[in-house]
Design a protein around this motif. Structure first.
Motif, PDB file in Angstrom:
ATOM      1  N   ASP A 154      67.814  29.831 -16.963  1.00  0.00           N
ATOM      2  CA  ASP A 154      67.133  31.127 -17.044  1.00  0.00           C
ATOM      3  C   ASP A 154      65.687  31.017 -16.554  1.00  0.00           C
ATOM      4  N   LEU A 155      64.992  29.973 -17.012  1.00  0.00           N
ATOM      5  CA  LEU A 155      63.598  29.791 -16.597  1.00  0.00           C
ATOM      6  C   LEU A 155      63.504  29.439 -15.122  1.00  0.00           C
ATOM      7  N   SER A 156      64.461  28.658 -14.626  1.00  0.00           N
ATOM      8  CA  SER A 156      64.455  28.286 -13.203  1.00  0.00           C
ATOM      9  C   SER A 156      64.588  29.517 -12.321  1.00  0.00           C
ATOM     10  N   ARG A 157      65.466  30.434 -12.726  1.00  0.00           N
ATOM     11  CA  ARG A 157      65.602  31.671 -11.954  1.00  0.00           C
ATOM     12  C   ARG A 157      64.318  32.501 -12.014  1.00  0.00           C
ATOM     13  N   GLN A 158      63.680  32.489 -13.164  1.00  0.00           N
ATOM     14  CA  GLN A 158      62.473  33.294 -13.356  1.00  0.00           C
ATOM     15  C   GLN A 158      61.315  32.819 -12.492  1.00  0.00           C
ATOM     16  N   VAL A 159      61.207  31.502 -12.297  1.00  0.00           N
ATOM     17  CA  VAL A 159      60.041  30.963 -11.582  1.00  0.00           C
ATOM     18  C   VAL A 159      60.398  30.387 -10.217  1.00  0.00           C
ATOM     19  N   HIS A 160      61.614  30.597  -9.755  1.00  0.00           N
ATOM     20  CA  HIS A 160      62.064  29.981  -8.498  1.00  0.00           C
ATOM     21  C   HIS A 160      61.148  30.374  -7.338  1.00  0.00           C
ATOM     22  N   PRO A 161      60.791  29.405  -6.485  1.00  0.00           N
ATOM     23  CA  PRO A 161      59.890  29.695  -5.354  1.00  0.00           C
ATOM     24  C   PRO A 161      60.364  30.816  -4.442  1.00  0.00           C
ATOM     25  N   ASP A 162      61.673  31.019  -4.325  1.00  0.00           N
ATOM     26  CA  ASP A 162      62.166  32.091  -3.455  1.00  0.00           C
ATOM     27  C   ASP A 162      61.685  33.459  -3.921  1.00  0.00           C
ATOM     28  N   ARG A 163      61.458  33.612  -5.204  1.00  0.00           N
ATOM     29  CA  ARG A 163      61.005  34.894  -5.734  1.00  0.00           C
ATOM     30  C   ARG A 163      59.538  35.163  -5.401  1.00  0.00           C
ATOM     31  N   PHE A 164      58.831  34.099  -5.002  1.00  0.00           N
ATOM     32  CA  PHE A 164      57.391  34.241  -4.766  1.00  0.00           C
ATOM     33  C   PHE A 164      57.013  33.868  -3.329  1.00  0.00           C
ATOM     34  N   ALA A 165      58.004  33.950  -2.438  1.00  0.00           N
ATOM     35  CA  ALA A 165      57.776  33.541  -1.055  1.00  0.00           C
ATOM     36  C   ALA A 165      56.676  34.351  -0.380  1.00  0.00           C
ATOM     37  N   THR A 166      56.507  35.615  -0.754  1.00  0.00           N
ATOM     38  CA  THR A 166      55.487  36.467  -0.133  1.00  0.00           C
ATOM     39  C   THR A 166      54.377  36.825  -1.115  1.00  0.00           C
ATOM     40  N   ALA A 167      54.319  36.133  -2.217  1.00  0.00           N
ATOM     41  CA  ALA A 167      53.324  36.439  -3.251  1.00  0.00           C
ATOM     42  C   ALA A 167      51.982  35.790  -2.913  1.00  0.00           C
ATOM     43  N   ASP A 168      51.013  36.042  -3.767  1.00  0.00           N
ATOM     44  CA  ASP A 168      49.693  35.418  -3.643  1.00  0.00           C
ATOM     45  C   ASP A 168      49.847  33.892  -3.623  1.00  0.00           C
ATOM     46  N   PRO A 169      49.027  33.197  -2.823  1.00  0.00           N
ATOM     47  CA  PRO A 169      49.114  31.727  -2.765  1.00  0.00           C
ATOM     48  C   PRO A 169      49.038  31.064  -4.135  1.00  0.00           C
ATOM     49  N   LEU A 170      48.240  31.626  -5.044  1.00  0.00           N
ATOM     50  CA  LEU A 170      48.147  31.052  -6.383  1.00  0.00           C
ATOM     51  C   LEU A 170      49.473  31.173  -7.130  1.00  0.00           C
ATOM     52  N   ALA A 171      50.154  32.276  -6.927  1.00  0.00           N
ATOM     53  CA  ALA A 171      51.457  32.466  -7.561  1.00  0.00           C
ATOM     54  C   ALA A 171      52.492  31.532  -6.951  1.00  0.00           C
ATOM     55  N   ARG A 172      52.420  31.319  -5.636  1.00  0.00           N
ATOM     56  CA  ARG A 172      53.362  30.403  -4.987  1.00  0.00           C
ATOM     57  C   ARG A 172      53.165  28.983  -5.499  1.00  0.00           C
TER      58      ARG A 172
ATOM     59  N   SER B  55      54.554  28.724  -8.955  1.00  0.00           N
ATOM     60  CA  SER B  55      56.007  28.673  -8.926  1.00  0.00           C
ATOM     61  C   SER B  55      56.508  27.258  -8.643  1.00  0.00           C
ATOM     62  N   LEU B  56      55.913  26.608  -7.656  1.00  0.00           N
ATOM     63  CA  LEU B  56      56.321  25.238  -7.330  1.00  0.00           C
ATOM     64  C   LEU B  56      56.050  24.290  -8.498  1.00  0.00           C
ATOM     65  N   ALA B  57      54.867  24.428  -9.098  1.00  0.00           N
ATOM     66  CA  ALA B  57      54.502  23.551 -10.211  1.00  0.00           C
ATOM     67  C   ALA B  57      55.410  23.785 -11.419  1.00  0.00           C
ATOM     68  N   ARG B  58      55.711  25.045 -11.692  1.00  0.00           N
ATOM     69  CA  ARG B  58      56.613  25.370 -12.807  1.00  0.00           C
ATOM     70  C   ARG B  58      57.999  24.783 -12.563  1.00  0.00           C
ATOM     71  N   THR B  59      58.480  24.872 -11.329  1.00  0.00           N
ATOM     72  CA  THR B  59      59.802  24.356 -10.992  1.00  0.00           C
ATOM     73  C   THR B  59      59.861  22.846 -11.158  1.00  0.00           C
ATOM     74  N   VAL B  60      58.830  22.161 -10.694  1.00  0.00           N
ATOM     75  CA  VAL B  60      58.772  20.697 -10.847  1.00  0.00           C
ATOM     76  C   VAL B  60      58.782  20.319 -12.328  1.00  0.00           C
ATOM     77  N   GLN B  61      57.985  21.017 -13.129  1.00  0.00           N
ATOM     78  CA  GLN B  61      57.907  20.716 -14.558  1.00  0.00           C
ATOM     79  C   GLN B  61      59.247  20.982 -15.251  1.00  0.00           C
ATOM     80  N   LEU B  62      59.883  22.088 -14.906  1.00  0.00           N
ATOM     81  CA  LEU B  62      61.177  22.411 -15.504  1.00  0.00           C
ATOM     82  C   LEU B  62      62.224  21.355 -15.171  1.00  0.00           C
ATOM     83  N   ASN B  63      62.257  20.924 -13.900  1.00  0.00           N
ATOM     84  CA  ASN B  63      63.223  19.912 -13.495  1.00  0.00           C
ATOM     85  C   ASN B  63      62.981  18.602 -14.240  1.00  0.00           C
ATOM     86  N   GLN B  64      61.710  18.239 -14.394  1.00  0.00           N
ATOM     87  CA  GLN B  64      61.391  17.016 -15.129  1.00  0.00           C
ATOM     88  C   GLN B  64      61.838  17.130 -16.586  1.00  0.00           C
ATOM     89  N   ALA B  65      61.583  18.283 -17.181  1.00  0.00           N
ATOM     90  CA  ALA B  65      61.970  18.479 -18.578  1.00  0.00           C
ATOM     91  C   ALA B  65      63.479  18.389 -18.752  1.00  0.00           C
TER      92      ALA B  65
END
Length: 211
Positions: free
Chosen positions: A54-72, A75-85
């Protein structure tokens, strides 16, 4: 945490409570809390996996491909952390290692990362008598393999798998008793590593043989 987008209190969820902007992760966050799970060995892994997906879908980089650079970047950092967890929590050995590290006991085979070094107060080593036993068993295994005695090799491997399964059960029970079980869990986890190496050698594998 103050939201980078609206400069208001963002809350603890991935998205800002005020404006909905994706927030960067807390690098010091406990990996159990990242998935919203209790910090214990006995877990509902189905619930943990569901939270991860659920969290992976929420923060997946594809959802933020055109978002602000800070949001992108968030998204990448959240995804890395989730995968590690999820990698840590879904694997019983890694989960045990992490719980011990949280308690200040390092039983990892590799040097802790800079962020984890401060958590570990001491390392746990295998007792000399145990090492001698393992050495003798390895010698017997090597002799059986040289002699082509596949029956003995298979028997020794299964015996060690049984020991490994019992040891993993001991680790879980010790960890979930609280502080009083930490030393027992640490010693058992060190032993489990040697059992796994033996199983891998008996199976002719480089690592990861099934317990």
């Amino acid at each position: 945490m103050i939201c980078w987008s609206c400069q208001r209190e963002a809350g603890t969820a991935p998205l800002c409570a005020a404006c909905g902007a994706l927030q960067p992760p807390d690098d010091a966050a406990d990996l159990f809390s990242v998935l919203g799970q209790p910090a214990r060995f006995a877990l509902d892994l189905d619930a943990a996996e569901s939270a991860y997906k659920d969290l992976s879908r929420q923060v997946h980089p594809d959802r933020f491909a055109t978002a602000d650079p800070l949001a992108r970047r968030a998204s990448l950092a959240r995804t890395v952390q989730l995968n590690q967890a999820w990698r840590t929590i879904k694997d019983p050995v890694r989960r045990a290692e992490y719980l011990l590290l949280r308690a200040g006991i390092d039983v990892g085979e590799k040097k802790p990362s800079p962020g984890d070094e401060a958590k570990a107060t001491h390392r746990v080593a295998a007792p000399p008598a145990f090492l001698i036993e393992i050495l003798e068993l390895n010698d017997d295994l090597s002799a059986a393999k040289r002699a082509g005695d596949v029956v003995k090799v298979a028997f020794m491997a299964e015996e060690m798998r049984s020991r490994a399964r019992d040891t993993l059960k001991t680790i879980g029970e010790a960890l979930d008793t609280g502080a009083v079980g930490l030393e027992e869990a640490a010693r058992s986890l060190v032993a489990l590593r040697y059992y796994q190496r033996f199983i891998d050698q008996a199976s002719g594998e480089g690592g990861g043989g099934a317990l």
